[in-house]
Structure formats: C-alpha cells, structure tokens
Scaffold this active site. Sequence first.
Site, PDB file in Angstrom:
ATOM      1  N   ASP A 137       0.874  -1.163   0.000  1.00  0.00           N
ATOM      2  CA  ASP A 137       0.000   0.000   0.000  1.00  0.00           C
ATOM      3  C   ASP A 137       0.920   1.224   0.000  1.00  0.00           C
ATOM      4  O   ASP A 137       2.134   1.097   0.218  1.00  0.00           O
ATOM      5  CB  ASP A 137      -0.881  -0.033   1.253  1.00  0.00           C
ATOM      6  CG  ASP A 137      -1.791   1.169   1.358  1.00  0.00           C
ATOM      7  OD1 ASP A 137      -2.309   1.630   0.328  1.00  0.00           O
ATOM      8  OD2 ASP A 137      -1.985   1.668   2.490  1.00  0.00           O
ATOM      9  N   ASP A 192      -0.144   4.993   1.274  1.00  0.00           N
ATOM     10  CA  ASP A 192      -0.337   5.927   2.386  1.00  0.00           C
ATOM     11  C   ASP A 192      -0.172   5.224   3.728  1.00  0.00           C
ATOM     12  O   ASP A 192      -0.812   4.206   3.996  1.00  0.00           O
ATOM     13  CB  ASP A 192      -1.724   6.559   2.306  1.00  0.00           C
ATOM     14  CG  ASP A 192      -1.881   7.402   1.051  1.00  0.00           C
ATOM     15  OD1 ASP A 192      -1.114   8.352   0.885  1.00  0.00           O
ATOM     16  OD2 ASP A 192      -2.774   7.084   0.231  1.00  0.00           O
TER      17      ASP A 192
END
Length: 541
Positions: free
Chosen positions: A36, A38
Amino acid sequence: METLDETLGHERDFAKGRIFVNRSLNLQRIKFFGFDMDYTLAEYRSPEYEELGTELVVERLLSIGYPQDLKEAKYDPTFPTRGMFFDKVYGNLLKVDQFGNILACYHGFKLYTSTEVRDVYPNKKVQASEPRYFILNTLFNLPETFLMAYLVNYFDTHEDYRELPTRKGVESGNVLISYSSMHQDLRGAVDWVHMRGTMKQITLDNLDKYVVKDSRLPLLLRRMRENERKVFLITNSDYDYTNKLMKHLLDDSATLPPPGTGSDSFAGWKSFFDYIVVDARKPLFFGEGTVLRQIDEATGTPKIGTFKGQIETGSVYTGGNSEQFCDMIGAAGEDVLYVGDHIFGDILKSKKQHGWRTYLVVREVDEDLQVLVDNADIQQKMTALEDELDHLFSGLDSHHTARPNSRPILEKLKRLAFDFDSCFPSKQGSIFRSGSRQTFFAMQAARYADLYASSCTNLINYPFSFFFRAKAQLMPHEYDVSHHANVSSGQMTSTPRALRRSPVAGKETSKRRPSPSTQLRRFQSFVHDEDDEDVYDGEKK
C-alpha cells in the site's frame, strides 16, 4: 557504493527495527511483495499531519453550518488512539477488548466511571457487527476520533443546548442534534477533505513538512529486485498524487543502479515496481472491483475502455480487482506478502479473499514496546499481586463458606493497571491492551496479520531467506503448568521448558534424544504450519 547499504542492515535490536510474528512465514517462499502507499511506503509526520487534517475538517464543518466557535478546536495528540469504537446512538468512544467487553468509555473528553458505563451498557459489552458502532482503526481516523469527542463535549457543555431525555443527543429550541447525525456530518466532512478538498494539494506543496523521507525505502525495494522478487504497488490514491509523492520518496535514489545492471535500471520511481495500480478502491478491489484501465501518463487520466491485455512493467493501471490482477501477474495465494496499514482494507480482505500472506504496519509498536521496557517494574508488581490473589484462594473448596478478603489486592491491581495505562502517550492507553486484557484491535492484528512491525522498512534487517517462526501459543492450562514449574524453581519465564526452542528453527533445548515415535508425533503436531514443509533445522530441503 554499498557503504550506506551495509550500515543499515544491523539495526534490529530489542526495541526497534524488529518484525513480530503471529504465524510462521518463510520469506524464501515469497515471490511477490505488494505494498500500500499511504502510511505504508509513505509515512506522514505526526502530529503535523493530524493537525492539518483537523483544521481542514473543521473548515468543512463550518461551511455546512456548524458553529463558528469550532475554530478553536486544536488537535490534541495525547487524546486519541486507534481502534476505538464510536457509539452513534449515545455519542461514546469505547475501548473494547477482544470479546467485546468495554475497557474504557469516553463521553466527549469525560472518562466514565464503571457505574456510569453500566448505566448505559448494562452488560458492559458491545457487538462489533452492530451498525451503531463505527470502528476508528486507521491513522487517518485520529483527527476524526479527536473531533468526535470535541463535538460531543462542545454541544453537551454549551449553555444553549441541553441533553435529550433519551441521552441520544442535544436540543436547542426547535433544533435537535442527535449523536448519529453529528457522526454522519463529521464522516461526510472527513471524506470530502480527503477526496475533494485541498488536503492532498497542501501535502504536495509541503512534502518535507508532512512526509517522512526514509532512506531505507529505496534500498529495501532495490534489494527485493536484486533477489529476483516481483514488487507491486496497490493504492487508493489517484495517479497525480501517487506520482508526485513517490517521486519525492524514490526519485533521488533511482539514479543509483544496482550492482551489475545497466545505468538506466532505476531511472525513475516506477522502475522500483513491476506492477502499479492506483485508484484501486480497496476494499472493493478485493471483491467485485471496478473497471481496469491503463493510465495515459502524458495526461494522467485513464484511457477509454477496459484493459484486457497483459500488464506491462513500467505502466500504471487504475481500478480492476484482485482476482483479475493475480491472474495477470501469475500470483497464487501464499506467493504474495502484502504490506499495508489498514487492518480491514489491506490485511483482512486480502487474507480472506486470496490467502495472501500479510504484514501489518502499526506505527505505535516501537513506542508501545519502549513503554513496556521502561515500566517492567509495574508489570512485575501486577504479576506478584495476581500470584498473591491465587494464593489467597489456594486450598479452599466448596466446603469452605468464609470468603477471603480479596478487595485490597484487587484495588492495588486496579491502581497499577491505571498507572501502567497512564505511561502511554495517549490518554486512552496502549493500542494493544488495557491492563491484562487485549484490545479488539490487537485481536484483529493477531488474527489476520501474519507479521506486524512499526514500518515496512524493517524488512531490510532480515535476509530474504529468513524464516519467521511464530512462538507457541499457550492455552490457560498449559500456562498454568509452566507458571507452577517456574515459581517452584524460582524462574520467571512464561514459556514451558518443553515448548522452548533454540534460535535454530525446529531444534529443542532438551538434551534427551527423542524416540522415533516422539519425532513422528512432533512432525504431525506441526503440519498446520505449512512453511515448515520447506524447513528442517533452519535449512531449505
């Protein structure tokens, strides 16, 4: 060329740089590393980023009619912690254990007493599946947790408002504001700020202020490629934001080619990844998903039509779903180790849907561990009191009618538990426990995350042949045998001698040579651990 590289490979010690294991995992079997972006690859500075989020959400609330007095709301980093439940009916923030029992209850900034909690929740228990509860699990939820308490406190204490007889909101004249509508407005404001507001642009304009640039990140991704692993990025952020943020994190290092490769091998952030998907819309991505399209990098917008070809290295795609993605890259279940910070959107869904191995980023781990180290004396006192409590009732059976006076011990335990919780930076204590009880967040992490650590870059401290061995999980009757033996011998270890292992995987500390039948039983007892199939005495067969 490798001087900096080498100095970063030995930072694993007791309090930092470690990866913790819930289920055994052999890195040698991992063919794909997924990330991922963020709060995983991109770590946002705290409390600066939460302060920005709070400010922008308040501005949005003011624009939809909330009182101008809310301008005074300033984010307090000592109040919120992750994993809290918000009760939309009664406006309470709840810290809950793994069984749904309430550990702490805040109404606004007021901590309810046990009597006040029972007044609202007679059984002191909640069900996570009930729609009235909203779980604030992510780091993006920290400003929201603070503002929810702030709004409840503001309206409850304002002279123009009074509490409803049902205790489900406040009223002023012919205006009624329920806690449910308050939460709905706040949720809408948070979503607006992140999806349509200026938060992303402000972040991009002030990257050094809001984003941590970790020199270990490009080194980690580089080593993965050197070890012939495929690396992919799946993020919910749009292409423009992803492109600018990843340039900031990786482009400076992209000019350093790996040894033995061409000079253009790492000529931009995209070359650190084999596959890139933006606007993934997780957790929807792990279900039905959306239309898969290719990004036109000249315009930064998706090309028309559904992409049906073979995913190409260096290209960027938007949408799609995980099943389609796995088919295109040739990944099967446990070939993948996916690293993310969102316990539902990243970890739970990828684990349930495809059986991916999972690595949960929990920023608070190092801080939590340091508190445990610094306050070991409190924990020892609590253990001694628990032993004293056990001893108080030892030798008593159903024939005895006199009740031992355990109140003094229980009161001491309660005070020590409160003192211990107060050692954590957040007023709500540890993200993982309260006293001796694990939180709902800790239960989810243990259930769905194979590994967890404070940062994805902790992987740099382990060879790609490393075998992460999970410790034996004891049932209460097993722990009691261990504890009895240790107390009798004066030892304080919490693991039975029969279950202790040496640092070499699969070897035991006992000097007695096991019989063939014992060896067979031992082998059968560990067949649930599939990674053991490839490991014998720490080496690959």
